[in-house]
Design a protein around this motif. Sequence first.
Motif, short mmCIF file in Angstrom:
data_model
loop_
_atom_site.label_atom_id
_atom_site.label_comp_id
_atom_site.label_asym_id
_atom_site.label_seq_id
_atom_site.Cartn_x
_atom_site.Cartn_y
_atom_site.Cartn_z
N PRO A 192 -1.52 82.06 -62.40
CA PRO A 192 -0.11 81.83 -62.73
C PRO A 192 0.81 82.87 -62.10
O PRO A 192 0.43 84.03 -61.94
CB PRO A 192 -0.09 81.91 -64.26
N ARG A 218 2.05 69.76 -56.83
CA ARG A 218 1.96 69.98 -55.39
C ARG A 218 3.15 69.33 -54.71
O ARG A 218 3.49 68.17 -55.00
CB ARG A 218 0.64 69.38 -54.86
N GLU A 264 4.06 79.94 -63.11
CA GLU A 264 4.12 78.92 -62.08
C GLU A 264 2.76 78.77 -61.37
O GLU A 264 2.12 79.77 -61.03
CB GLU A 264 5.18 79.27 -61.03
N THR A 265 2.34 77.54 -61.16
CA THR A 265 1.07 77.27 -60.47
C THR A 265 1.25 76.24 -59.34
O THR A 265 0.27 75.68 -58.86
CB THR A 265 0.01 76.75 -61.45
N LYS A 266 2.47 76.00 -58.93
CA LYS A 266 2.74 74.95 -57.95
C LYS A 266 2.19 75.32 -56.58
O LYS A 266 2.26 76.48 -56.15
CB LYS A 266 4.24 74.70 -57.85
N SER A 267 1.64 74.33 -55.88
CA SER A 267 1.16 74.50 -54.52
C SER A 267 2.11 73.79 -53.55
O SER A 267 2.81 72.84 -53.93
CB SER A 267 -0.25 73.93 -54.37
N VAL A 306 8.34 74.24 -66.55
CA VAL A 306 6.99 74.02 -66.03
C VAL A 306 7.08 73.81 -64.52
O VAL A 306 7.75 72.88 -64.06
CB VAL A 306 6.33 72.81 -66.71
N ASN A 319 4.55 73.24 -61.67
CA ASN A 319 3.15 73.01 -61.28
C ASN A 319 3.09 71.82 -60.33
O ASN A 319 4.10 71.33 -59.84
CB ASN A 319 2.28 72.79 -62.52
N THR A 363 -1.60 77.85 -51.97
CA THR A 363 -2.22 77.52 -53.25
C THR A 363 -2.13 78.73 -54.16
O THR A 363 -2.53 79.84 -53.78
CB THR A 363 -3.70 77.13 -53.06
#
Length: 333
Positions: free
Chosen positions: A230, A43, A235-238, A39, A41, A226
């Motif tokens: 996905p 910030r 992955e959605t990390k900023s 995972v 995600n 940003t």
Amino acid sequence: MNTKFFLVGILLINFGCKDPVGNEGDPIASWGQQPDLPVVNGRASFYLDAQDNYVNVMGDTNPRLPNFPVLSPKAGVVRGFVADLTGKPLEGALIGIRSTATGGYYSGASDETDANGYYEITVPWGAADFYTAGYTIDYGKGRATMTLHPVDGKLGSFPSKDGLVKHFVLLSYGVLNKEMASQKPNDPTSYAGGSFYITYNVTDPTSVFNPASYIPENAEIQVTLTANGPGLYGETKSFVITKKASLLNYNFLVMNVPVGRYTIQAQLKNGPLLNLEAVGKYAGISPYFGLTPTIAQGQANLLFTPDTYSDNSSTLPNRSNWGSLQIKVELPH
């Protein structure tokens, strides 16, 4: 599937033939249970002081690797599987081997993986090594070729007569070459993730020439990435990178960003938004990659730029094929 061969300096006629994988067990059934995807995600924030000029946003973190079917070595043959991080076999990945022989001649062979992600290459004579390992993905509205990472992390030469089993995986971030990364930690080709430069001019208090667009010395440039949906593996990390502007340097490198689509925003910390413009080698070379629009105020869309001079046949194994787009930022004027 035919094995492809090339030769420089001497003629070689040879045709490789894959033995059925079934004698090692069903390659589909033998992939086994795969672990959950990592995972990625939230910030992460980074601060670069005046002397700092790069940041590796994922550090030395490498994602866990999938489980691969078990294969035993076969004399004179290199074989293995190629998969993505989920354990899905990748069809159409290209793996290339070359061998050196007496007199300075070399010969080579390559193969594309089949529907089970399996490749098999009859190795030419001499000490052999891998010269290419690449896979092309759909990326945005275009296609981009990415390097493949050996599961055991090793790509040294080997005796062709002994044969070898070598599995490869497609990564979206992570350290590709630990030795190279330890020697040159600011080399983006050592990491699987995408990269870009932020460039700017800084006001010089000793000069009478300081255009209004220059960044004030000691001001802090804040760049925010940003995720637009996905990434390659969800992955959605900023990421937020704050850089202290200084006459010590006029750019900084952001690298090893998980492959995906991003919105990039630039501003002075607690101050105005900055203009962005794609410049340099990779600016405007493709309608699908880079900064969109190429000139923007405050923010724009960003897709990493593949090296347009490479494709599956010339993508180096275990070395990033992403080029570092340069993005110039300046005060609006």
